[in-house]
Design a protein around this motif. Structure first.
Motif, mmCIF file in Angstrom:
data_model
loop_
_atom_site.group_PDB
_atom_site.id
_atom_site.type_symbol
_atom_site.label_atom_id
_atom_site.label_comp_id
_atom_site.label_asym_id
_atom_site.label_seq_id
_atom_site.Cartn_x
_atom_site.Cartn_y
_atom_site.Cartn_z
ATOM 1 N N ASP A 165 6.530 7.804 -7.775
ATOM 2 C CA ASP A 165 7.876 8.178 -7.347
ATOM 3 C C ASP A 165 8.480 6.974 -6.620
ATOM 4 O OD1 ASP A 165 10.047 9.067 -5.759
ATOM 5 O OD2 ASP A 165 9.285 11.117 -5.804
ATOM 6 N N MET A 166 9.546 6.409 -7.170
ATOM 7 C CA MET A 166 10.108 5.170 -6.622
ATOM 8 C C MET A 166 10.643 5.346 -5.204
ATOM 9 S SD MET A 166 9.494 2.682 -8.554
ATOM 10 C CE MET A 166 8.373 2.862 -9.942
ATOM 11 N N ASN A 167 11.093 6.525 -4.863
ATOM 12 C CA ASN A 167 11.534 6.757 -3.484
ATOM 13 C C ASN A 167 10.354 6.655 -2.523
ATOM 14 O OD1 ASN A 167 14.245 7.222 -4.150
ATOM 15 N ND2 ASN A 167 13.809 9.367 -4.671
ATOM 16 N N VAL A 168 9.216 7.199 -2.950
ATOM 17 C CA VAL A 168 8.001 7.105 -2.143
ATOM 18 C C VAL A 168 7.537 5.655 -2.056
ATOM 19 C CG1 VAL A 168 5.549 7.727 -2.060
ATOM 20 C CG2 VAL A 168 7.265 9.468 -2.611
ATOM 21 N N LEU A 169 7.521 4.971 -3.195
ATOM 22 C CA LEU A 169 7.058 3.583 -3.217
ATOM 23 C C LEU A 169 7.970 2.679 -2.383
ATOM 24 C CD1 LEU A 169 5.900 3.212 -6.931
ATOM 25 C CD2 LEU A 169 4.516 3.633 -4.902
ATOM 26 N N HIS A 170 9.222 3.028 -2.304
ATOM 27 C CA HIS A 170 10.137 2.250 -1.454
ATOM 28 C C HIS A 170 9.671 2.287 -0.005
ATOM 29 C CE1 HIS A 170 13.726 1.359 0.970
ATOM 30 N NE2 HIS A 170 14.155 0.656 -0.076
ATOM 31 N N GLU A 171 9.250 3.457 0.455
ATOM 32 C CA GLU A 171 8.749 3.588 1.826
ATOM 33 C C GLU A 171 7.425 2.854 2.006
ATOM 34 O OE1 GLU A 171 9.879 5.090 4.804
ATOM 35 O OE2 GLU A 171 11.698 4.797 3.622
ATOM 36 N N ILE A 172 6.554 2.959 1.011
ATOM 37 C CA ILE A 172 5.222 2.361 1.127
ATOM 38 C C ILE A 172 5.296 0.840 1.122
ATOM 39 C CG2 ILE A 172 3.015 2.063 -0.103
ATOM 40 C CD1 ILE A 172 3.190 4.981 -0.929
ATOM 41 N N TYR A 173 6.168 0.271 0.278
ATOM 42 C CA TYR A 173 6.178 -1.189 0.096
ATOM 43 C C TYR A 173 7.377 -1.870 0.753
ATOM 44 C CZ TYR A 173 2.281 -0.640 -3.081
ATOM 45 O OH TYR A 173 1.048 -0.366 -3.603
ATOM 46 N N SER B 96 14.814 -5.429 -4.954
ATOM 47 C CA SER B 96 15.740 -4.812 -3.998
ATOM 48 C C SER B 96 15.252 -4.948 -2.561
ATOM 49 C CB SER B 96 15.931 -3.325 -4.336
ATOM 50 O OG SER B 96 14.756 -2.582 -4.048
ATOM 51 N N LEU B 97 13.933 -5.088 -2.392
ATOM 52 C CA LEU B 97 13.359 -5.253 -1.054
ATOM 53 C C LEU B 97 13.303 -6.719 -0.634
ATOM 54 C CD1 LEU B 97 10.437 -2.669 -1.331
ATOM 55 C CD2 LEU B 97 12.478 -2.456 0.090
ATOM 56 N N GLY B 98 13.817 -7.614 -1.484
ATOM 57 C CA GLY B 98 13.857 -9.033 -1.137
ATOM 58 C C GLY B 98 12.614 -9.805 -1.514
ATOM 59 N N ASN B 99 11.689 -9.171 -2.246
ATOM 60 C CA ASN B 99 10.451 -9.850 -2.646
ATOM 61 C C ASN B 99 10.605 -10.456 -4.048
ATOM 62 O OD1 ASN B 99 8.373 -9.452 -0.511
ATOM 63 N ND2 ASN B 99 8.859 -7.294 -0.864
ATOM 64 N N PHE C 82 7.648 2.406 -15.576
ATOM 65 C CA PHE C 82 7.144 2.142 -14.225
ATOM 66 C C PHE C 82 7.236 0.662 -13.889
ATOM 67 C CE2 PHE C 82 3.421 0.278 -12.170
ATOM 68 C CZ PHE C 82 3.618 0.714 -10.867
ATOM 69 N N LYS C 83 6.765 -0.185 -14.796
ATOM 70 C CA LYS C 83 6.757 -1.633 -14.545
ATOM 71 C C LYS C 83 8.163 -2.140 -14.253
ATOM 72 C CE LYS C 83 5.678 -6.005 -16.862
ATOM 73 N NZ LYS C 83 5.236 -6.632 -18.133
ATOM 74 N N ALA C 84 9.114 -1.753 -15.084
ATOM 75 C CA ALA C 84 10.495 -2.208 -14.892
ATOM 76 C C ALA C 84 11.063 -1.716 -13.567
ATOM 77 C CB ALA C 84 11.354 -1.719 -16.049
ATOM 78 N N GLN C 85 10.802 -0.468 -13.242
ATOM 79 C CA GLN C 85 11.344 0.106 -12.008
ATOM 80 C C GLN C 85 10.702 -0.516 -10.771
ATOM 81 O OE1 GLN C 85 11.143 4.413 -12.168
ATOM 82 N NE2 GLN C 85 11.860 4.407 -14.285
ATOM 83 N N PHE C 86 9.377 -0.770 -10.837
ATOM 84 C CA PHE C 86 8.722 -1.341 -9.654
ATOM 85 C C PHE C 86 9.167 -2.781 -9.433
ATOM 86 C CE2 PHE C 86 5.084 -3.118 -7.233
ATOM 87 C CZ PHE C 86 5.162 -2.261 -6.140
ATOM 88 N N GLU C 87 9.380 -3.518 -10.527
ATOM 89 C CA GLU C 87 9.895 -4.877 -10.377
ATOM 90 C C GLU C 87 11.289 -4.851 -9.744
ATOM 91 O OE1 GLU C 87 9.659 -6.498 -14.280
ATOM 92 O OE2 GLU C 87 7.483 -6.761 -14.211
ATOM 93 N N GLN C 88 12.118 -3.910 -10.157
ATOM 94 C CA GLN C 88 13.448 -3.764 -9.553
ATOM 95 C C GLN C 88 13.338 -3.396 -8.073
ATOM 96 O OE1 GLN C 88 15.410 -0.855 -11.987
ATOM 97 N NE2 GLN C 88 15.636 -2.222 -13.749
#
Length: 714
Positions: A294-302, A229-232, A219-225
């Motif tokens: 779910d990284m697809n969900v988190l992409h929308e949220i963040y 990817s979102l420019g943060n 999770f940590k690695a994927q959320f950092e990625q």
């Protein structure tokens, strides 16, 4: 995405692959025994109301003919335990889940595979192992092969089944339907590694260096990625740094037996993500299925920078609260929230599962801290509690919360509105006409309280003491008028009246008005649509004390109470009962008030077939399947227990009860008059004519029972 064992098994066949180790949770070593002693009670607690998150399950999915086969790479132990639990409950409760269970298999050993197949096909039931251990019963089955005693998988499964049986055998209600339901309390997240172009090679490499990559590390690695990817980029580095230092300190007191911050952090992360999601009106299934890893969900949220900032701000503000126990304890001492664990932060990070009211309360704490309005918390929590607990629905005389996902975003708006107002909470309430998420009537109740607090400050503490009673839980729908009239004097009376047997209260209330509440309809005697009514009772205090339509009744009652007040509450109620029963003998309420036995059980539910003819049945439970008896007969039996057979008089289902004497003779009411069988009717009617004048039906019944016991056939 969150799964249950049942819906994962319905979607895929599960084959434990050859590369997996043996079933370790069933071993006999100290470590495995400790794991079972901790794990199985958690499973039991889950089916009894404490949901359990089983973390991540990793695997690869392969197509084989028409089937999709899941090969777990991480989670084999947990899946096997869940298989055994479902098999045990299916066997114990004689369920029909066996065919689905056949979709679970082992490839590690052919003996294990065959054992599972035979176990699923076995047809013994709980009575077969009431004396012996379940494992011994299975070992003694004809199909159990001698060589299976040397298979560590099979021996481990038998050990686990004994532990499951020990914990679950005492549960009388059926549990399997709960595990097969969409609201199953045992869930886990599943990740198909093929979607991330990973597979067995990753598993083998990880094991080659000593351990597998944990779900948290993934999770940590994927959320950092994702942040990158979102420019943060800056926040990506901050996330890793703070997780290792500042946020580790925040989670450290809650690490539990696992001795890692993984689960506590993921729990608070999911909660914060849910706040952002709810406020941005993201699809409901994310919230309902808890898809916050779910990284697809988190992409929308963040995807918005403000959302990422909110995540950091919330974690920062809670890191700055040095003594969380004190914060929750002090605020809830002033405004009790009627929750089991006062420290909602602790509950959230340790368990990950909080109720919708707790979710709203924690949001209220969080927003107050973020806005520097901690001083508003006691009054704010009180008002929010009152409003939230009145979002409810009545069904069969019982209230349940009607909070839904659709309510939450508007309620969050209401919290923000009250926090951001420059005025005090009570002044703000006086100024607003509507509040998102709540009805006008509910808001109006809080506005009236605010008016009272701002104009009659001497009543503030009494008002709080009254609405803090658990039965009322902030709801003064029925008592507001009486409180405005009698003030502080009302509070100790209400407290004692709520605490005593409600039969006495109901009898006194009934002197004011026939307030019975229609619950529904039942079949009784010759009628299919007999009204079923409720009066309140010890099991339904909330209905009696908080149902808005009873407010006029309570106002009239308390006027009567204070005009007839005696030295104690019970004496006053009895005085009202003795002197204010103005109903005629021909009205059922006369008997319900006069004879205390009629309101003696905690349910206080009655079925009226024909009210004017006194064809009424008092239920011992909530439906006609429970034992029931005509309350007039019960009153007679109570007067003459030595001459009446109460067990024979009471009945079940749609049969009318009769009053049966110890001699076996019966009498009953027809058209509000006593009658009996033809063989005794002539003498019975003569006696009835002599003994019925000027007395009520119960008194008549007492005399007629004495007569009937001595009568011989005509």
């Amino acid at each position: 995405m969150k799964y249950t064992f049942a819906n994962l098994l319905e979607e895929y066949r599960i084959h434990i692959p050859i590369i997996q180790r043996d079933y370790a949770q069933g071993r006999k070593d100290e470590k495995a025994i400790a794991v079972r002693k901790q794990l199985v009670p958690l499973l039991k607690n889950a089916v009894q109301g404490e949901p359990l998150d089983f973390d991540f399950i990793y695997g690869t999915v392969k197509e084989k003919g028409k089937d999709e086969i899941l090969y777990p790479l991480d989670g084999q132990q947990r899946l096997t335990t869940l298989f055994l639990l479902h098999w045990y409950l299916n066997m114990k409760e004689e369920g029909s889940f066996g065919e689905i269970l056949k979709r679970f298999s082992y490839e590690t050993r052919i003996t294990t595979k065959e054992f599972i197949e035979h176990l699923i096909e076995s047809d013994f039931r709980q009575k077969d192992y009431e004396i012996e251990l379940l494992s011994e019963v299975i070992r003694n089955e004809k199909w159990f092969r001698h060589q299976w005693r040397f298979d560590p998988n099979i021996q481990g499964m038998l050990e686990m089944l004994d532990t499951i049986h020990f914990e679950f055998k005492s549960i009388s209600k059926k549990v399997l339907p709960l595990l097969l339901d969409a609201d199953c309390p045992i869930t886990f997240a599943f990740m198909d590694l093929d979607q991330f172009q990973l597979g067995e090679e990753l598993y083998i490499k990880m094991n080659a260096r000593g351990r597998a990559l944990t779900s948290f590390e993934n999770f940590k690695a994927q959320f950092e990625q994702l942040l990158e990817s979102l420019g943060n980029h800056e926040k990506m580095n901050d996330f890793s740094y703070k997780l290792d230092y500042e946020w580790t300190n925040l989670m450290w007191p809650y690490i539990g037996l696992e001795k890692t911050i993984d689960r506590p952090f993921l729990n608070i992360f999911a909660f914060i993500s849910s706040i952002i999601q709810v406020r941005s009106y993201t699809a409901a299934d994310v919230f309902l299925n808890k898809r916050y890893l779910d990284m697809n969900v988190l992409h929308e949220i963040y995807k918005e920078e403000s959302s990422v900032q909110y995540l950091f701000d919330v974690l920062k503000i809670w890191s700055e609260v040095e003594n969380k126990d004190d914060l929750f304890s002090v605020t809830q001492q002033n405004a009790p929230l009627f929750i089991t664990e006062k420290n909602i932060f602790k509950n959230l990070v340790e368990r990950g599962s909080v109720t919708l009211p707790e979710r709203i309360y924690f949001y209220t704490y969080t927003q107050a801290l973020l806005n520097g309005k901690e001083e508003k918390l006691p009054a704010l929590l009180r008002v929010i509690r009152n409003l939230v607990l009145r979002v409810r629905q009545e069904r069969k005389g019982e209230y349940t919360s009607n909070l839904r996902y659709d309510n939450i975003s508007e309620i969050f708006e209401a919290v923000d509105l009250l926090i951001e107002s420059p005025h005090s909470i009570y002044t703000t309430l006086q100024k607003i006409k509507k509040l998102p998420g709540f009805t006008r009537d509910s808001l109006e109740q809080e506005r009236k309280k605010a008016d009272l607090i701002n104009t009659r400050s001497d009543l503030k503490e009494a008002l709080f003491e009254l609405e803090d009673l658990k039965v009322l839980s902030g709801n003064l729908s029925t008592l507001q008028g009486a409180f405005e009239k009698y003030g502080k004097d009302l509070v100790p009376i209400v407290k004692e009246m709520i605490a005593i047997d409600q039969g006495l209260v109901v009898r006194a209330l009934l002197t004011c008005n026939d307030y019975k509440h229609l619950l529904g309809y039942s079949t009784l005697g010759d009628y299919y649509n007999c009204e079923r009514y409720l009066y309140g009772g010890n099991f339904r205090r909330e209905f009696l004390w908080t149902t808005p339509k009873l407010n006029k009744l309570w106002e009239e009652f308390f006027d009567r109470y204070f005009s007839m007040k005696r030295s104690s509450v019970k004496e006053t109620l009895q005085n009202i009962i003795d002197t204010m029963n103005s109903w005629e003998h021909t009205h059922y309420a006369y008997y319900f008030i006069k004879y205390p036995i009629i309101f003696s059980n905690p349910i206080l539910t009655f079925v009226f077939e024909r009210e004017k003819e006194m064809l009424i049945e008092k239920l011992s439970g909530k439906t006609m399947q429970s034992i029931h008896i005509n309350p007039i007969y019960e009153a007679v039996i109570n007067e003459l227990p030595h001459l009446c057979n109460k067990e024979e008089s009471a009945v079940k289902l749609d049969t009318r009860s009769k009053l049966v004497t110890v001699s076996g003779k019966a009498l009953w009411l027809e058209n509000s008059k006593w009658t009996t069988s033809d063989q005794f009717k002539s003498k019975f009617n003569e006696a009835k004519a002599q003994h019925s004048k000027g007395i009520d039906l119960v008194e008549q019944g007492v005399r007629l029972v004495k007569l009937l016991n001595n009568l011989k056939a005509n």
